[in-house]
Design a protein around this motif. Structure first.
Motif, PDB file in Angstrom:
ATOM      1  N   VAL A   5       0.851  -1.190   0.000  1.00 25.30           N
ATOM      2  CA  VAL A   5       0.000   0.000   0.000  1.00 25.30           C
ATOM      3  C   VAL A   5       0.886   1.238   0.000  1.00 25.30           C
ATOM      4  N   VAL A   6       0.685   2.098  -0.988  1.00 28.68           N
ATOM      5  CA  VAL A   6       1.468   3.329  -1.106  1.00 28.68           C
ATOM      6  C   VAL A   6       0.525   4.518  -1.121  1.00 28.68           C
ATOM      7  N   TYR A   7       0.793   5.489  -0.265  1.00 28.68           N
ATOM      8  CA  TYR A   7       0.020   6.729  -0.237  1.00 28.68           C
ATOM      9  C   TYR A   7       0.759   7.796  -1.048  1.00 28.68           C
ATOM     10  N   VAL A   8       0.016   8.474  -1.892  1.00 26.91           N
ATOM     11  CA  VAL A   8       0.534   9.637  -2.606  1.00 26.91           C
ATOM     12  C   VAL A   8      -0.111  10.848  -1.958  1.00 26.91           C
ATOM     13  N   VAL A   9       0.685  11.687  -1.327  1.00 26.60           N
ATOM     14  CA  VAL A   9       0.175  12.784  -0.499  1.00 26.60           C
ATOM     15  C   VAL A   9       0.671  14.106  -1.071  1.00 26.60           C
ATOM     16  N   ILE A  10      -0.260  15.006  -1.321  1.00 24.45           N
ATOM     17  CA  ILE A  10       0.114  16.229  -2.040  1.00 24.45           C
ATOM     18  C   ILE A  10      -0.370  17.508  -1.368  1.00 24.45           C
ATOM     19  N   HIS A  11       0.314  18.587  -1.719  1.00 30.32           N
ATOM     20  CA  HIS A  11      -0.237  19.931  -1.622  1.00 30.32           C
ATOM     21  C   HIS A  11      -0.068  20.542  -3.002  1.00 30.32           C
ATOM     22  N   SER A  12      -1.172  20.893  -3.636  1.00 31.62           N
ATOM     23  CA  SER A  12      -1.133  21.392  -5.008  1.00 31.62           C
ATOM     24  C   SER A  12      -1.976  22.656  -5.111  1.00 31.62           C
ATOM     25  N   ALA A  13      -1.323  23.775  -5.368  1.00 32.61           N
ATOM     26  CA  ALA A  13      -2.051  25.044  -5.432  1.00 32.61           C
ATOM     27  C   ALA A  13      -2.711  25.280  -6.783  1.00 32.61           C
ATOM     28  N   THR A  19      -1.469  16.745 -11.127  1.00 33.07           N
ATOM     29  CA  THR A  19      -1.266  16.063 -12.403  1.00 33.07           C
ATOM     30  C   THR A  19      -0.124  15.064 -12.314  1.00 33.07           C
ATOM     31  N   LEU A  20       0.976  15.468 -11.689  1.00 30.40           N
ATOM     32  CA  LEU A  20       2.091  14.546 -11.488  1.00 30.40           C
ATOM     33  C   LEU A  20       1.662  13.359 -10.621  1.00 30.40           C
ATOM     34  N   ALA A  21       0.878  13.626  -9.596  1.00 34.51           N
ATOM     35  CA  ALA A  21       0.402  12.555  -8.712  1.00 34.51           C
ATOM     36  C   ALA A  21      -0.419  11.527  -9.483  1.00 34.51           C
ATOM     37  N   LEU A  37      -4.629   8.354  -2.941  1.00 36.30           N
ATOM     38  CA  LEU A  37      -4.282   9.772  -3.044  1.00 36.30           C
ATOM     39  C   LEU A  37      -4.875  10.558  -1.883  1.00 36.30           C
ATOM     40  N   PHE A  38      -4.051  11.378  -1.250  1.00 33.06           N
ATOM     41  CA  PHE A  38      -4.478  12.244  -0.151  1.00 33.06           C
ATOM     42  C   PHE A  38      -3.910  13.645  -0.366  1.00 33.06           C
ATOM     43  N   VAL A  62      -8.386  14.436   3.086  1.00 34.26           N
ATOM     44  CA  VAL A  62      -7.293  15.036   3.850  1.00 34.26           C
ATOM     45  C   VAL A  62      -6.669  13.966   4.741  1.00 34.26           C
ATOM     46  N   ILE A  63      -5.364  13.870   4.705  1.00 36.10           N
ATOM     47  CA  ILE A  63      -4.678  12.850   5.498  1.00 36.10           C
ATOM     48  C   ILE A  63      -4.418  13.352   6.912  1.00 36.10           C
ATOM     49  N   THR A  64      -4.376  12.422   7.847  1.00 33.53           N
ATOM     50  CA  THR A  64      -3.966  12.713   9.221  1.00 33.53           C
ATOM     51  C   THR A  64      -2.648  11.989   9.473  1.00 33.53           C
TER      52      THR A  64
END
Length: 201
Positions: A5-13, A19-21, A37-38, A62-64
């Motif tokens: 299990v892999v989480y992809v966690v972003i902040h994207s303005a 898009t990369l995620a 995706l989070f 939203v991830i915790t």
């Protein structure tokens, strides 16, 4: 066989990191990894975000911090702020002190990807400065190296490199993620999956 299990966690303005995620997740899934995706919590007031014309991606959960314990590995994506990750991403990692005290993330695998306004906007320094979070938690950093064909060459302007996938957005966000940058992101997902499958099976 256990599916990692892999989480992809972003902040994207402005959507470049998102898009990369999406491309990274494409690579992860193609290699048989479960990808989720989070996004990290937004720290700016809603009126400020609106004035920036930034995207909020309300449809992404939203991830915790505690949720990180459920993943075998994670790929964090963030735009650069003066050669470092965004304040929103930093605030999230600042909230992981409890996990650090427990050693809860030690031995997990991690990678990074980023976006800058210009070709020399600090993609390498943004990722290298972020790696202190991984080091303090005992997370094993997985770069993509120069094995990815798309990070080589000088035939066009492109983001990304051996440290991780990347995009160049222009100062006003008008440049969209290129095909070559997406190719690098898919490669990052694929290569990360292959490595994590060697230890999680």
């Amino acid at each position: 066989m256990v599916k990692p299990v892999v989480y992809v966690v972003i902040h994207s303005a402005w959507g470049h990191i998102k898009t990369l995620a999406d491309s990274i997740i494409e690579g992860l899934v193609a290699e048989g990894v479960e990808a989720k995706l989070f996004r990290v919590p937004e720290t700016l007031p809603a009126e400020v975000v609106a004035k920036m014309h930034a995207q909020t991606f309300e449809n992404i959960p939203v991830i915790t911090p505690d949720e990180l314990k459920k993943a075998d590995g994670f790929l964090f994506g963030f735009g650069t702020r003066f050669g470092m990750c965004s304040a929103q991403m930093k605030a999230f990692w600042d909230s992981t002190g409890g996990l650090w005290q427990q050693g809860a993330l030690a031995g997990k695998y991690g990678g990074c990807f980023t976006s800058t306004a210009t070709q020399h906007g600090g993609q390498e320094t943004t990722i290298t400065s972020f790696l202190s979070h991984y080091a303090h938690h005992g997370i094993i950093y997985v770069p993509i190296g120069f094995a990815a064909p798309s990070v080589n060459g000088v035939d066009e302007v492109f983001g990304g490199g051996p440290w991780g996938a990347g995009a160049i957005a222009n100062g006003d966000g008008s440049r969209q993620v290129s095909a070559k940058e997406k190719e690098t992101a898919v490669y990052q997902g694929t290569s990360f999956a292959k490595i994590i499958k060697k230890v999680i099976h």
